[in-house]
Enzyme design. Structure first.
Site, PDB file in Angstrom:
ATOM      1  N   GLY A   1       0.822  -1.219   0.000  1.00  0.00           N
ATOM      2  CA  GLY A   1       0.000   0.000   0.000  1.00  0.00           C
ATOM      3  C   GLY A   1       0.846   1.254   0.000  1.00  0.00           C
TER       4      GLY A   1
ATOM      5  N   TYR B   1      -0.556   7.714   2.526  1.00  0.00           N
ATOM      6  CA  TYR B   1       0.036   8.856   3.247  1.00  0.00           C
ATOM      7  C   TYR B   1       1.224   8.431   4.118  1.00  0.00           C
ATOM      8  CZ  TYR B   1      -0.022  12.672   6.751  1.00  0.00           C
ATOM      9  OH  TYR B   1       0.298  13.682   7.616  1.00  0.00           O
TER      10      TYR B   1
ATOM     11  N   LYS C   1      -9.733  -2.843  12.057  1.00  0.00           N
ATOM     12  CA  LYS C   1      -8.340  -2.822  12.546  1.00  0.00           C
ATOM     13  C   LYS C   1      -8.135  -3.866  13.653  1.00  0.00           C
ATOM     14  CE  LYS C   1      -5.610  -0.459  11.008  1.00  0.00           C
ATOM     15  NZ  LYS C   1      -4.837  -0.640   9.751  1.00  0.00           N
TER      16      LYS C   1
ATOM     17  N   SER D   1      -7.093  11.432   7.552  1.00  0.00           N
ATOM     18  CA  SER D   1      -6.736  12.123   8.812  1.00  0.00           C
ATOM     19  C   SER D   1      -6.330  13.576   8.583  1.00  0.00           C
ATOM     20  CB  SER D   1      -5.656  11.352   9.571  1.00  0.00           C
ATOM     21  OG  SER D   1      -4.536  11.125   8.753  1.00  0.00           O
TER      22      SER D   1
END
Length: 323
Positions: A12, A16, A167, A205
Site C-alpha cells: 500500500g 500517506y 483494525k 486524517s
C-alpha cells in the site's frame, strides 16, 4: 546508511504514511519494493518515483489485498515487510466489503506470502489506536492506556464502529497467524496522523484538519489527538532496525480541544480564514484517557510538538492546493 544492501517490501505504498516510510527507507539506503493497486495511475506512482533514491532503489509492483498470492512477486527475496495497506474510512455503506475484508484478508494474504518466503526476517504491521481503545466498560479519564489494551470486537459491532472493528480483527488475525507460524512481527498502533503530505491527494486524517479550518467538526468531538506522520514512519523503521523490538507500540499525541487546535492554527496563520465550528461539539460520548508512550520512546522516537505538525500540515496543504 543503516539499510545498505537490505531489501524490504512496503504494501500500500502510495498511501500517506506508507510514502513517508518508503522515503525514510530510501534515505537510509534500503532497496524498496513497493506495492500499489494500479501501476498506470500517476496519482499512485508519481510521488513515489520522485523520492530521493527512487531511481536506483525503488521498484513498484501491482498487488491487491483481496487476491491470494498477489504479493508473492513483491515480497520475494525481501529481508523484511511493512504491511501498511488497509482502507481508512469512517462512513461506509457495506463495512464487510469496504473495510473488513480488505483489512483481514489482506493481512492474511501478506502474512501467508511472508511465511513461505524464507528470506523474510521480520514483519512490521500498521494497526491503529482504534484497535486499542474501544472497550466495555468505556475508558475513564484516569485510565492509562498501554500496549496490553485491545479493542473488543463485540463492542465495535454494537456501536457500529466499523473502522475500529476492521483494525481490531486484522490485528487479532495477525497475532494469531504470527504466533502459530513462529514469525517475528512488530505492530505499530498510531492515532490520527497529520503532518506534511507527499501524495497528491487528501487522505482521511489530514482531511480532518481541512474540515476544522472549514468550520466542520469531523467527529463532533471536543477533544482530538494527533501524531506526526514523520514520527510514525520513523517508529516503523526503528521497529525493523532495533533487534529487540517486539509486540505492539502505541503512538498518540496529547489530548487537545478543537478550540485549542483552531487557536494554534489562527496564531500560526493569521491570514488563513478559519471558520467557527458549527455548534455540534460534545454530541458524541467522548472516551477520555491517558496514553503511556514509554515503549515507543524506548525505540528512540521523539514526538514532534503538535504546533510544528499543524504548521507543516497547513504549509503542505497550501502547496498542494488542497486548502
Amino acid at each position: 546508511m543503516n539499510g545498505g544492501g537490505k531489501v524490504v517490501c512496503v504494501s500500500g505504498a502510495s498511501g500517506y504514511l506508507a510514502t513517508w516510510i518508503v522515503k525514510l527507507l530510501l534515505l537510509r539506503g534500503y532497496t524498496v519494493r513497493a506495492t500499489v493497486l494500479n501501476l498506470t495511475d500517476t496519482a499512485e506512482t508519481e510521488h513515489l518515483l520522485a523520492l530521493e533514491g527512487a531511481k536506483e532503489r525503488l521498484k513498484l509492483f501491482k498487488a491487491d489485498l483481496l487476491e491470494e498470492c498477489s504479493f508473492d512477486q513483491a515480497i520475494e527475496g525481501c529481508d523484511a515487510v511493512f504491511h501498511t495497506a488497509s482502507p481508512v474510512k469512517f462512513n461506509v455503506t457495506d463495512p464487510q466489503i469496504e473495510l473488513i475484508d480488505p483489512a483481514v484478508k489482506g493481512t492474511i494474504n501478506v502474512l501467508n506470502t511472508c511465511k513461505k518466503t524464507s528470506s523474510v526476517q521480520r514483519i512490521i504491521v500498521t494497526s491503529s489506536t482504534a484497535a486499542v481503545v474501544v472497550r466495555q466498560p468505556p475508558l475513564e479519564p484516569n485510565d492509562v492506556v498501554d500496549e496490553t489494551f485491545f479493542s473488543d470486537p463485540s463492542v465495535c459491532m454494537e456501536t457500529k464502529s466499523w473502522y475500529p472493528l476492521s483494525k481490531t480483527l486484522a490485528e487479532n488475525v495477525a497475532w494469531e497467524f504470527s504466533k502459530d507460524n513462529g514469525m517475528d512481527m512488530v505492530v505499530i498502533n498510531p492515532g490520527f496522523i497529520i503532518g506534511p503530505l507527499l501524495q497528491p491527494t487528501l487522505n482521511f486524517s489530514v482531511g480532518m484538519i481541512v474540515d476544522m479550518i472549514n468550520g466542520r467538526n469531523p467527529f463532533n468531538s471536543i477533544y482530538y489527538r494527533f501524531v506526526d506522520v514523520r514520527d510514525v514512519a520513523l517508529a516503523h523503521v526503528k521497529a525493523l532496525e532495533t533487534p529487540s523490538a517486539n509486540g505492539r507500540y502505541i503512538m498518540d499525541g496529547p489530548r487537545m480541544t478543537i478550540t485549542d487546535i483552531k487557536e494554534i492554527m489562527r496564531e500560526l496563520f493569521p491570514d488563513l480564514c478559519i471558520a467557527d465550528t458549527t455548534k455540534e461539539e460534545g454530541k458524541t460520548k467522548e472516551i477520555i484517557y491517558k496514553v503511556c508512550l514509554g515503549k515507543v520512546k524506548n525505540l528512540g522516537v521523539e514526538f514532534t510538538p503538535l504546533k510544528s505538525s499543524l504548521k507543516d500540515t497547513i504549509i503542505s496543504l497550501k502547496e498542494k492546493c488542497l486548502l
